[in-house]
Design a protein around this motif. Structure first.
Motif, PDB file in Angstrom:
ATOM      1  N   ILE A 262      -2.876   7.501  -2.914  1.00  0.00           N
ATOM      2  CA  ILE A 262      -3.580   6.233  -2.753  1.00  0.00           C
ATOM      3  C   ILE A 262      -4.710   6.189  -3.771  1.00  0.00           C
ATOM      4  O   ILE A 262      -5.537   7.084  -3.825  1.00  0.00           O
ATOM      5  CB  ILE A 262      -4.153   6.084  -1.345  1.00  0.00           C
TER       6      ILE A 262
ATOM      7  N   TRP B 151      -6.994   3.252   6.709  1.00  0.00           N
ATOM      8  CA  TRP B 151      -5.746   3.951   6.411  1.00  0.00           C
ATOM      9  C   TRP B 151      -6.022   5.128   5.460  1.00  0.00           C
ATOM     10  O   TRP B 151      -5.502   6.226   5.641  1.00  0.00           O
ATOM     11  CB  TRP B 151      -4.756   2.996   5.744  1.00  0.00           C
ATOM     12  N   GLN B 152      -6.822   4.846   4.455  1.00  0.00           N
ATOM     13  CA  GLN B 152      -7.118   5.884   3.466  1.00  0.00           C
ATOM     14  C   GLN B 152      -7.791   7.092   4.113  1.00  0.00           C
ATOM     15  O   GLN B 152      -7.481   8.243   3.786  1.00  0.00           O
ATOM     16  CB  GLN B 152      -8.002   5.319   2.360  1.00  0.00           C
TER      17      GLN B 152
ATOM     18  N   ILE C 197       1.150   3.962   1.339  1.00  0.00           N
ATOM     19  CA  ILE C 197       0.640   4.782   2.430  1.00  0.00           C
ATOM     20  C   ILE C 197       1.763   5.671   2.967  1.00  0.00           C
ATOM     21  O   ILE C 197       2.767   5.155   3.442  1.00  0.00           O
ATOM     22  CB  ILE C 197       0.138   3.893   3.592  1.00  0.00           C
TER      23      ILE C 197
ATOM     24  N   ARG D 195      -6.466  10.927   4.238  1.00  0.00           N
ATOM     25  CA  ARG D 195      -7.271  12.068   3.760  1.00  0.00           C
ATOM     26  C   ARG D 195      -7.283  13.191   4.793  1.00  0.00           C
ATOM     27  O   ARG D 195      -7.119  14.370   4.461  1.00  0.00           O
ATOM     28  CB  ARG D 195      -8.706  11.611   3.482  1.00  0.00           C
TER      29      ARG D 195
ATOM     30  N   LEU E 157       0.854  -1.187   0.000  1.00  0.00           N
ATOM     31  CA  LEU E 157       0.000   0.000   0.000  1.00  0.00           C
ATOM     32  C   LEU E 157       0.890   1.238   0.000  1.00  0.00           C
ATOM     33  O   LEU E 157       1.726   1.396   0.888  1.00  0.00           O
ATOM     34  CB  LEU E 157      -0.881   0.036   1.246  1.00  0.00           C
TER      35      LEU E 157
ATOM     36  N   GLU F  63      -8.775  -1.907   4.004  1.00  0.00           N
ATOM     37  CA  GLU F  63      -7.678  -0.943   4.114  1.00  0.00           C
ATOM     38  C   GLU F  63      -8.190   0.500   4.105  1.00  0.00           C
ATOM     39  O   GLU F  63      -7.399   1.441   4.113  1.00  0.00           O
ATOM     40  CB  GLU F  63      -6.697  -1.154   2.957  1.00  0.00           C
ATOM     41  N   ARG F  64      -9.496   0.672   4.098  1.00  0.00           N
ATOM     42  CA  ARG F  64     -10.039   2.020   3.955  1.00  0.00           C
ATOM     43  C   ARG F  64      -9.753   2.903   5.158  1.00  0.00           C
ATOM     44  O   ARG F  64      -9.731   4.126   5.036  1.00  0.00           O
ATOM     45  CB  ARG F  64     -11.552   1.944   3.711  1.00  0.00           C
TER      46      ARG F  64
ATOM     47  N   GLU G  19      -6.973   2.919  -5.505  1.00  0.00           N
ATOM     48  CA  GLU G  19      -8.046   2.016  -5.095  1.00  0.00           C
ATOM     49  C   GLU G  19      -7.535   1.102  -3.987  1.00  0.00           C
ATOM     50  O   GLU G  19      -6.460   0.536  -4.091  1.00  0.00           O
ATOM     51  CB  GLU G  19      -8.482   1.161  -6.288  1.00  0.00           C
ATOM     52  N   VAL G  20      -8.267   0.985  -2.907  1.00  0.00           N
ATOM     53  CA  VAL G  20      -7.872   0.089  -1.828  1.00  0.00           C
ATOM     54  C   VAL G  20      -9.038  -0.817  -1.480  1.00  0.00           C
ATOM     55  O   VAL G  20     -10.193  -0.507  -1.735  1.00  0.00           O
ATOM     56  CB  VAL G  20      -7.437   0.870  -0.563  1.00  0.00           C
TER      57      VAL G  20
END
Length: 674
Positions: A102, A112-113, A47, A117, A45, A109-110, A104-105
């Motif tokens: 980032i 982290w997204q 990240i 953000r 990822l 894993e959202r 598409e996850v």
């Protein structure tokens, strides 16, 4: 500024995290570890950890105004993540780490997204979102409060569409987060967030429950992946650890011990030793017998309990062996101790001094159960017990199954010998462990014997109607009991057995008595030969009963109509009584038996007894309809073959029923069937 060598997208996790682990302070490293443990791995990822940690810090800070008089734990947590963000910012500035966007996850894993953000543009998002995210993170960190597994998905929906995007139940789940966080983080309330403030039992319970609750698909399937070692590397490391231990390497002995507890290596010094005065413990090492004793209630609480002498005695304490060479080594260390040590740290010396990287040790510990399954053909349930890795098992497996020490010792011996660890420590005598609601063979035999005696004297052709109907109700109780027992049915409003589904001698029936996986909840369940014969005899009985009653006027018309549906082979409930003409229920059936039975007595019984007839955990799970979203029993990738399963389950059940002298019994028409 020189370009960092750690910008390769495919190696982003190892480059970024491993580099930071070498250059951050010890508290910062610990907090990075904990955050990754709670929110999920970031391998592959892109990240930017600095931005994600900034998002976490902003979210926790936004939560402050929602908590009346935040306590020291809240302030300490916020301070630690502010400090962590400062250290990360310094390292990012030195090394010019790229902040990949980032794209598409996966849903898992959202979270982290979302934090990325917030870290990138906090002002673009509502205070409510930041408060909810901060509450979610703190409660996960705390470990004392349970949180819904689908909260990341709910938070993601909320971030995109606000309150209007959520169902009422989802909005309520977010509000509950705030209620829980106020309760735990207001003044005068304490909560053991960080490892050094937890007892070892609390630490083990939290880490194992987190692993269980947030396991990925590969872990649930027992498959090897990038978080494990390959089988050759694992076996090589296992052999080397044994050799190093036998020549006095304490760190290798600690790694071996950690592999049986299932927690990070750095915590193993806290593992307590069993002492003569020990009474209240959740997990201990017994150096004399060379066993780990672990209370399953720590990770699988609220197990079923049966009352009375009908149930096989068992305990919630899992007792499992270490390899004999490790027992000998630790015993020798104990014999040279001046004072009896309280824990492994005092026995072997505190601290970690190993040639193996933290990552490799973590992969070794993570591999134990999976190598046992893949390489040694160990039963998945027993492999999970050996390694304290409960991710492989449906949670219900631990609820229903009772295991003997002999079975666990045999599985341990097979695994140890195949990876070069030799024999296990001598078997420790004691109770079985697991379900305390497994009814004994004698109690089952006695139950069916009594039910058969109740219907031995059949009403004659001249018997009055009340006598005939009383016989029918008792006969239905016998057939219902055999059905619930053989089909391992759960409590339901009606027994899910319909005439047209069993009237032609079918070898299985489709059952959905727990709708948790949508269409995948409907699963085939084997009908063994004894039960098939019993269904045929019951239909013959209903035909005879219908002939007697159809011309009478004083019979309940609903009951007559139900009988007509049965003899006409319609899609109607098979098992009916005069009190329940629309189909009997499991709950009423158990009540009518007049026995002190737990509602799921058949499920506990067969989950425990199938292994004695060569049925694997996989096959048993299919018959009991245990499955997880990552490992459905009957999806396109299933390794099960229905005809083979029906044959194996059917034979195992018939062999057992015969040994218990349980057979198909005739009603008003027909005769006993062998």
């Amino acid at each position: 500024m020189k370009e960092s060598p750690y910008n390769n997208r495919l190696n982003f996790y190892y480059g970024q995290v491993d580099y930071l682990q070498q250059h951050l302070s010890a508290p910062a490293r610990a907090d990075i570890d904990k955050t990754i443990e709670l929110l999920g791995d970031v391998k592959f990822l892109p990240i930017p950890l600095k931005v994600a940690i900034e998002g976490i810090t902003v979210s926790i800070d936004a939560l402050r105004k929602k908590i009346n008089n935040p306590n020291q734990i809240f302030d300490g947590c916020l301070h630690r993540f502010v400090s962590l963000h400062i250290e990360l910012s310094e390292q990012y500035q030195k090394n010019n780490f790229k902040n990949f966007m980032i794209l598409e996850v996966k849903p898992s894993e959202r979270i982290w997204q979302l934090f990325v953000r917030i870290g990138n543009a906090a002002n673009n998002y509502s205070d409510e979102l930041k408060e909810f995210l901060g509450a979610y993170f703190l409660l996960r960190l705390d470990g004392n409060q349970t949180v819904r597994k689908d909260l990341p998905a709910i938070l993601f929906k909320f971030s995109n569409g606000g309150r209007d995007a959520l169902r009422d139940s989802e909005w309520m789940a977010l509000e509950i987060l705030l209620v829980k966080v106020r309760r735990d983080f207001s003044e005068n309330v304490s909560s053991p967030i960080f490892d050094q403030e937890q007892s070892f039992e609390e630490l083990v319970a939290q880490k194992l429950r987190n692993k269980l609750e947030y396991a990925d698909d590969k872990a649930k399937q027992g498959a090897l992946d990038y978080k494990t070692l390959s089988i050759p590397v694992f076996c090589s490391m296992a052999a080397k650890l044994r050799s190093e231990c036998e020549v006095g390497n304490n760190s290798s002995a600690k790694i071996l011990l950690a592999s049986f507890i299932g927690i990070p290596f750095k915590h193993i010094d806290k593992l307590p030793l069993l002492r003569p005065e020990s009474e209240d413990w959740g997990i201990v090492f017994d150096p004399v017998e060379g066993v780990i004793k672990f209370d399953l209630d720590l990770v699988l609480p609220n197990g079923a309990k049966g009352n009375g002498n009908a149930y096989i005695r068992s305990s919630t304490i899992l007792v499992k062996p270490l390899p004999e060479f490790l027992r000998v080594y630790l015993n020798a260390k104990l014999s040279r101790s001046i004072e009896y040590p309280r824990n492994i740290g005092e026995l072997l010396g505190n601290g970690i001094d190993s040639e193996y990287s933290y990552e490799k040790v973590a992969k070794f510990i993570n591999s134990v159960a999976r190598v046992a399954i893949q390489f040694c053909d160990t039963d998945p349930y027993l492999a999970g017990l050996i390694a304290n890795d409960f991710r492989i098992l449906p949670k219900s497996k631990g609820y229903y199954k009772q295991t003997t020490r002999k079975d666990l010792w045999n599985a341990s011996a097979q695994f140890f010998q195949q990876i070069g660890w030799g024999d296990p420590a001598p078997q420790a005598n004691g109770l079985n462990f697991g379900s305390q609601a497994v009814i004994s063979d004698d109690a089952i035999r006695s139950l069916f014997e009594r039910l058969a005696i109740d219907i031995q004297n059949k009403p004659s052709n001249n018997a009055n109607i009340s006598r005939v109907l009383s016989f029918h109700n008792k006969f239905t109780t016998y057939v219902g009991c055999l059905s619930v027992f053989s089909l391992v049915l759960r409590g339901s409003k009606k027994l899910p057995i319909y005439v047209d589904a069993v009237s032609q001698g079918q070898s299985y029936i489709l059952v959905n008595d727990k709708n948790v996986h949508g269409k995948a909840s409907l699963q085939p369940v084997t009908i063994n030969r004894v039960l098939r014969d019993q269904f045929s005899l019951y239909i013959l009985h209903c035909q005879s009963l219908f002939k007697r009653l159809k011309t009478l006027n004083n019979i309940d018309r609903n009951f007559i109509k139900a009988l007509h549906g049965i003899v006409s082979n319609e899609h109607v409930p098979l098992l009916i009584t005069t009190e329940q003409p629309f189909g009997i229920s499991t709950a009423n059936l158990i009540k009518n038996l007049g026995e002190n039975l737990v509602g799921n007595f058949g499920r506990h019984y067969w989950e425990t007894n199938f292994s004695q007839h060569g049925i694997t955990s996989r096959e048993s799970a299919a018959h009991l309809r245990h499955q997880s979203a990552s490992n459905f029993n009957w999806d396109h990738g299933s390794d099960l073959i229905l005809s083979d399963l029906n044959e194996r389950i059917g034979k195992a059940q018939v062999d057992k029923l015969i040994s218990l002298d349980i057979r198909a019994v005739a009603g008003l028409s027909g005769r006993f069937m062998k």
